[in-house]
Design a protein around this motif. Structure first.
Motif, PDB file in Angstrom:
ATOM      1  N   SER A   1     -57.104  91.517  20.225  1.00  0.00           N
ATOM      2  CA  SER A   1     -57.875  91.097  21.385  1.00  0.00           C
ATOM      3  C   SER A   1     -59.152  90.367  20.964  1.00  0.00           C
ATOM      4  CB  SER A   1     -58.219  92.303  22.268  1.00  0.00           C
ATOM      5  OG  SER A   1     -58.940  93.259  21.531  1.00  0.00           O
ATOM      6  N   ARG A   2     -59.407  90.368  19.636  1.00  0.00           N
ATOM      7  CA  ARG A   2     -60.584  89.625  19.168  1.00  0.00           C
ATOM      8  C   ARG A   2     -60.206  88.724  18.010  1.00  0.00           C
ATOM      9  NH1 ARG A   2     -65.854  92.313  17.613  1.00  0.00           N
ATOM     10  NH2 ARG A   2     -66.131  90.100  17.208  1.00  0.00           N
ATOM     11  N   GLY A   3     -61.050  87.741  17.713  1.00  0.00           N
ATOM     12  CA  GLY A   3     -60.843  86.924  16.517  1.00  0.00           C
ATOM     13  C   GLY A   3     -60.015  85.682  16.806  1.00  0.00           C
ATOM     14  N   GLY A   4     -60.144  84.708  15.882  1.00  0.00           N
ATOM     15  CA  GLY A   4     -59.455  83.441  16.084  1.00  0.00           C
ATOM     16  C   GLY A   4     -58.513  83.120  14.958  1.00  0.00           C
ATOM     17  N   LYS A   5     -58.329  81.822  14.736  1.00  0.00           N
ATOM     18  CA  LYS A   5     -57.299  81.378  13.805  1.00  0.00           C
ATOM     19  C   LYS A   5     -57.605  81.636  12.337  1.00  0.00           C
ATOM     20  CE  LYS A   5     -54.768  77.992  16.383  1.00  0.00           C
ATOM     21  NZ  LYS A   5     -54.533  76.601  16.674  1.00  0.00           N
ATOM     22  N   THR A   6     -58.855  81.978  12.023  1.00  0.00           N
ATOM     23  CA  THR A   6     -59.094  82.361  10.627  1.00  0.00           C
ATOM     24  C   THR A   6     -59.546  83.814  10.543  1.00  0.00           C
ATOM     25  OG1 THR A   6     -61.333  81.521  10.700  1.00  0.00           O
ATOM     26  CG2 THR A   6     -59.674  80.074   9.749  1.00  0.00           C
ATOM     27  N   SER A   7     -59.313  84.569  11.605  1.00  0.00           N
ATOM     28  CA  SER A   7     -59.614  86.000  11.532  1.00  0.00           C
ATOM     29  C   SER A   7     -58.673  86.623  10.502  1.00  0.00           C
ATOM     30  CB  SER A   7     -59.414  86.661  12.892  1.00  0.00           C
ATOM     31  OG  SER A   7     -58.056  86.587  13.278  1.00  0.00           O
ATOM     32  N   HIS A   8     -58.996  87.797  10.099  1.00  0.00           N
ATOM     33  CA  HIS A   8     -58.163  88.472   9.099  1.00  0.00           C
ATOM     34  C   HIS A   8     -56.704  88.509   9.537  1.00  0.00           C
ATOM     35  CE1 HIS A   8     -56.245  91.991   7.235  1.00  0.00           C
ATOM     36  NE2 HIS A   8     -56.896  91.574   6.162  1.00  0.00           N
ATOM     37  N   ALA A   9     -56.490  88.949  10.766  1.00  0.00           N
ATOM     38  CA  ALA A   9     -55.121  89.068  11.267  1.00  0.00           C
ATOM     39  C   ALA A   9     -54.387  87.737  11.129  1.00  0.00           C
ATOM     40  CB  ALA A   9     -55.137  89.517  12.728  1.00  0.00           C
ATOM     41  N   ALA A  10     -55.073  86.664  11.511  1.00  0.00           N
ATOM     42  CA  ALA A  10     -54.429  85.352  11.519  1.00  0.00           C
ATOM     43  C   ALA A  10     -54.093  84.874  10.112  1.00  0.00           C
ATOM     44  CB  ALA A  10     -55.340  84.348  12.223  1.00  0.00           C
ATOM     45  N   VAL A  11     -55.065  84.996   9.215  1.00  0.00           N
ATOM     46  CA  VAL A  11     -54.865  84.485   7.854  1.00  0.00           C
ATOM     47  C   VAL A  11     -53.757  85.269   7.156  1.00  0.00           C
ATOM     48  CG1 VAL A  11     -55.936  84.240   5.585  1.00  0.00           C
ATOM     49  CG2 VAL A  11     -57.228  83.656   7.648  1.00  0.00           C
ATOM     50  N   VAL A  12     -53.843  86.578   7.273  1.00  0.00           N
ATOM     51  CA  VAL A  12     -52.859  87.401   6.598  1.00  0.00           C
ATOM     52  C   VAL A  12     -51.475  87.185   7.218  1.00  0.00           C
ATOM     53  CG1 VAL A  12     -52.211  89.760   6.015  1.00  0.00           C
ATOM     54  CG2 VAL A  12     -54.593  89.051   5.894  1.00  0.00           C
ATOM     55  N   ALA A  13     -51.440  87.110   8.535  1.00  0.00           N
ATOM     56  CA  ALA A  13     -50.152  86.921   9.207  1.00  0.00           C
ATOM     57  C   ALA A  13     -49.520  85.599   8.777  1.00  0.00           C
ATOM     58  CB  ALA A  13     -50.345  86.955  10.721  1.00  0.00           C
ATOM     59  N   ARG A  14     -50.321  84.556   8.725  1.00  0.00           N
ATOM     60  CA  ARG A  14     -49.765  83.263   8.299  1.00  0.00           C
ATOM     61  C   ARG A  14     -49.253  83.353   6.875  1.00  0.00           C
ATOM     62  NH1 ARG A  14     -53.707  80.782  11.383  1.00  0.00           N
ATOM     63  NH2 ARG A  14     -55.136  80.443   9.659  1.00  0.00           N
ATOM     64  N   GLY A  15     -50.014  84.074   6.054  1.00  0.00           N
ATOM     65  CA  GLY A  15     -49.598  84.235   4.675  1.00  0.00           C
ATOM     66  C   GLY A  15     -48.228  84.896   4.578  1.00  0.00           C
ATOM     67  N   MET A  16     -47.974  85.818   5.474  1.00  0.00           N
ATOM     68  CA  MET A  16     -46.708  86.538   5.419  1.00  0.00           C
ATOM     69  C   MET A  16     -45.643  85.848   6.260  1.00  0.00           C
ATOM     70  SD  MET A  16     -47.829  90.543   5.608  1.00  0.00           S
ATOM     71  CE  MET A  16     -48.470  90.496   7.266  1.00  0.00           C
TER      72      MET A  16
END
Ligand code: PEP
Ligand code: MG
Length: 882
Positions: A443-458
């Motif tokens: 519900s928080r954060g954008g395209k370089t948030s932790h969730a986003a960066v890690v998710a893209r990595g995986m």
């Protein structure tokens, strides 16, 4: 200078001067195709109008001349009472700006010539309807009246007649409507509707010029990064009518299927209609093939013209045409837009047809299109219930039961359940949960948030910044727009669009990913896969840039290798400090003396060594850039708030908070207001004795062991966040010392990240102590702009994008002017000291298509990106080299 060009005077290369539409009308005219005669007023005239506020003086004479020529050609005069020449006045900029600017049709009609048109056409209803349309368009476009004024009058006329269908209004009704419209023009503007055809034309031209600076056009240009000073051309074209009866009609067609790329003829046709009727969807069109039965002569001619155009443009063309009483007219053509799949298939089909060579085919496909072909997707035909829409942060389509903690995600995954991890935001500790989940929703954060960066990595689907979600972990519920979901509810998230649905939406797997994974052969019969294979193979042949991957685990590394990575450009070792190793990290942080500190490090070393054995093993024979620990240590401790609550509760209950109290004190001691600017990177290595040494020993001893097994490990050691040459000297000395102690008998490169502006500026000094540079464009963007990479995307970036301050987040695509200039400085100064300095980039930009072109141009040796973007970087690196 010449301001007006007859259609016969231009050609398709003159887009800048004649606009896209004008240049292509000219091209078709010169190909001998049936284009209604006309002329184009150049963008130069528009630019003059925009800069002075009035139409250039010489324009009127030039227009007079071209109107004369047109009248001679057509054998009738503009607005002539008994048989009027009518024209359309259409905008046409060099860059397509769909629907942004204006058009006026039927110019030349007035109270007299409407009767001439009625007589000539033998169809008074048609003539009055044409006049009605002129006044309506002119009123809106030229006189700035509200469209509703006209719509309401039409509605009233229909009501009076007791019908809801426009077609039930007869000639007399339309004649009355024309009177109503003229009265409305007078009421709203204090002027009569101009009866002089040439005045109508001049005003319409001026209105088209002016529409360049309409609010919506300005906004559109800002967002699309279209220059503000291009201006629009104006096309004056003699009118042909598709609404003169059933032997007339209008249509749109494509020379190949724009959605699949299949060769063949695609399009729609509508009898007795004008283009705007097709758009408005008043009646249903029929497939183009039906035109063969309706009017075989026109159909055959159109087929021949389509073949001519495709052969001529050497690409898929999209075409607008009209049939006026059995005579075919071409109104527009252009190289047509297409889906990602069609782009690949058309490009390789055209090679096979001998139309283009492989270089040209590669230029015609884009990394972004390849990315689209790699996403698993929701079945477009499935029923869906949308609950909210946020930021599509990592593409893909995922469904599963809602879980709120990583532990729950892992537990469910162990039972074979699919889950979506829903969090306010994620942190490094959520890695296991993220791996276990099908997708991540925050519900928080954008395209370089932790969730986003890690998710893209995986390559894992992620939607973030869903602010409408109220995630209540304690209650185990999500509230969103009135819907309450509990932990057992199933949701589906679309990482491309950012959409969140209730329930499970079925997905379809991407054959292109199967191909990259090696589970589907290039010659398996899937034509799209075969096309992708051919073009990416060619990209590999022509590219100069190397492509590496950012990977921290042997699994990721192995996948990236299958995807074509030629090494690891960034291994973030901090990811190896999580899970059960946390306790050892805590002991390191809590150490009271050197002995405790050494003990904690000694505990970590064999674990790290095991990681490097696996990673270097998976990448045998390829370089592996291992970055020493970067983030601030407190990131490995529990949250200060949680600890404070725990300790307070224990104290209240009269219990001993024990270890929690020690931890809390440590967290408080390590707490920083701006940890991203704090004790991290090389600073950490210089302040915590033995930390870097432990990591280097683990790397070196793993490498030595692999060597002894006859393998070919190629570690490269990278020091993060260096800003001063002294920092690098100190760190390098320590690294060199440990390498010697371990007994490494070959040379392991020692390099640094360039991720602070100061490092880029003093790159000439830094190069003295570095064997390679890797640009860390995430931190370099953060520190150059002064934007917090963890916060901005969820907060004010959406406003910045809306306002056109940038067209795309600088964390996503390199800011060439600012951050890019620092990269260039770093390259130039580094190579001035060491001409053969190896240069790479490992920020998120390494997998962004536009950025890849920039890194090629600036002369880097390689880009490094997450495994799933490796094929995209390969393709773009190839395109950049052409
Ligand atoms: C960077 O800053 O660009 C980088 C690659 O390092 P990290 O994202 O780990 O800070
Ligand atoms: Mg960094």
């Amino acid at each position: 200078p010449k301001l007006v060009y007859d259609f016969a005077e231009g050609n398709k290369t003159m887009k800048e001067l004649l606009g896209g539409k004008g240049a292509n009308l000219a091209e078709m005219t010169n190909l001998g195709l049936p284009v209604p005669p006309g002329f184009t007023i150049s963008t130069e005239a528009c630019k003059a109008y925009l800069s002075t506020g009035s139409v250039p003086a010489e324009l009127a004479d030039e227009i007079d001349h071209h109107v004369d020529v047109l009248q001679q050609k057509m054998g009738k005069k503009l607005g002539q009472a008994d048989d009027p020449l009518l024209v359309s006045v259409r905008s046409g900029a060099a860059v397509s700006m769909p629907g942004m600017m204006e058009t006026v049709l039927n110019v030349g009609l007035n109270d007299d010539s409407v009767n001439g048109l009625a007589h000539q056409s033998g169809n008074p209803r048609f003539a009055w309807d044409a006049y009605r349309r002129l006044i309506q368009m002119f009123g809106k476009t030229v006189l700035g009246m509200e469209g509703d004024v006209f719509e309401d009058a039409i509605e009233a006329a229909k009501q009076a007649k007791g019908t809801s269908n426009d077609l039930d209004l007869d000639a007399d009704d339309l004649k009355t409507l024309v009177q109503t419209f003229k009265q409305a023009v007078h009421d709203h503007t204090g002027r009569e509707f101009p009866q002089d055809p040439r005045t109508q034309m001049d005003l319409a031209i001026e209105a088209v010029f002016g529409s360049w600076n309409s609010e919506r056009a300005i906004l559109y240009r800002r967002q699309e990064r279209i220059a503000t000073d291009l201006g629009t051309a104006v096309n004056i074209c003699s009118m042909v009518f598709g609404n003169l009866g059933m032997d007339s009609g209008t249509g749109v067609c494509f020379t190949r299927d724009p959605s699949t790329g299949q060769p063949g003829v695609y399009g729609d046709y509508l009898q007795n209609a004008q283009g705007e009727d097709v758009v408005a969807g008043i009646r249903n069109t029929v497939p183009l093939a039906d035109l063969e039965q309706i009017d075989k002569t026109s159909y055959d001619e159109l087929m021949a013209i389509m073949a001519t155009l495709e052969g001529h443009y050497r690409d898929l063309c999209d075409i607008e045409f009209t049939v006026e009483r059995g005579k075919l007219w071409m109104l527009q053509t252009r190289v047509g837009k297409r889906t990602a799949a069609a782009a690949f298939r058309i490009a390789t089909s055209l090679i096979d047809e001998g139309v283009i060579d492989t270089d040209e085919a590669l230029k015609r496909v884009k990394g972004a299109q390849l990315a689209q072909l790699m996403f698993p997707r929701f079945d477009a035909d499935a029923e869906k219930e949308l609950i909210t829409k946020a930021i599509g942060a990592s593409p893909g389509a995922a469904s599963g039961k809602v879980v709120f903690t990583s532990a729950a995600a892992v537990e469910a995954a162990d039972k074979g359940e699919k889950v979506i991890l829903v969090r306010r935001e994620t942190n490094p500790d959520d890695l296991h949960g993220m791996i276990a989940a099908q997708g991540i929703l925050t519900s928080r954060g954008g395209k370089t948030s932790h969730a986003a960066v890690v998710a893209r990595g995986m390559g894992k689907t992620c939607v973030c910044g869903a602010e409408e979600l109220e995630v209540n972990v304690a209650e185990g519920t999500i509230k969103v727009n009135g819907t309450v979901l509990d932990a057992d509810a199933t949701i589906s998230i679309d990482g491309t669009t950012g959409e969140v649905f209730v329930g499970e939406v079925p997905v379809v797997a991407s054959p292109v990913v199967q191909y990259f994974e090696g589970s589907l052969d290039a010659d398996s019969g899937d034509e799209l896969v075969a096309s992708v294979h051919r073009l990416i193979t060619h990209a590999d042949e022509v590219r100069r840039l190397g492509v590496r991957t950012n990977a921290d685990t042997a699994d990721d590394a192995a996948r990236a290798r299958r995807f074509g990575a030629e090494g690891i450009g960034l291994c973030r070792t901090e990811h190896m400090f999580l899970g059960e190793r946390r306790e050892a990290v805590e002991r390191l942080i809590l150490a009271n003396d050197d002995a405790e500190c050494e003990a904690a490090l000694a505990e970590l070393e064999p674990l790290q060594r095991g990681d490097f054995l696996e990673l270097l093993g998976a990448m045998d024979g390829q370089p592996v850039t291992i970055r020493l620990i970067d983030p601030p240590l407190h990131e490995f401790l529990p949250s200060m708030e949680d600890l404070a609550v725990k300790v307070a509760l224990a104290q209240e209950r009269g219990q001993d908070p024990g270890r929690d109290a020690t931890l809390l004190a440590a967290v408080q001691r390590l707490h920083e207001q701006n940890p991203m600017l704090g004790l991290r990177g090389v600073r950490l290595g210089l302040v915590i004795p033995g930390l870097f040494a432990m990591q280097v020993r683990a790397i070196a001893s793993a490498a030595v062991e692999l060597k002894s097994q006859g393998k070919d490990p190629r570690p490269e050691i990278m020091i993060p966040l260096v800003g001063a040459i002294q920092e690098l000297h100190l760190a390098r000395d320590e690294v060199t010392k440990v390498l010697a102690e371990v007994g490494v008998e070959w040379s392991i490169p020692i390099g640094t990240m360039i991720e602070l502006p100061r490092a880029a500026v003093i790159a000439d000094q830094i190069a003295e102590a570095a064997d390679f540079f890797s640009f860390g464009t995430n931190d370099l963007t953060q520190t150059t702009w002064g934007f917090s990479r963890d916060d901005v995307e969820g907060s004010f970036f959406s406003r910045y994008l809306e306002k056109g301050i940038f067209a795309v987040s600088p964390f996503e695509s390199i800011d060439v002017e600012g951050v890019g200039a620092l990269v260039r400085t770093g390259v130039d100064r580094g190579r001035a000291t060491k001409p053969d300095l190896k240069l790479g980039i490992c920020g998120e930009h390494g997998g962004d298509p536009d950025s890849v072109h920039f890194f090629h141009d600036v002369g880097l040796d390689y880009v490094s990106c997450s495994p799933f973007r490796v094929p995209i970087a390969r393709l773009e690196a190839g395109r950049a080299a052409l």
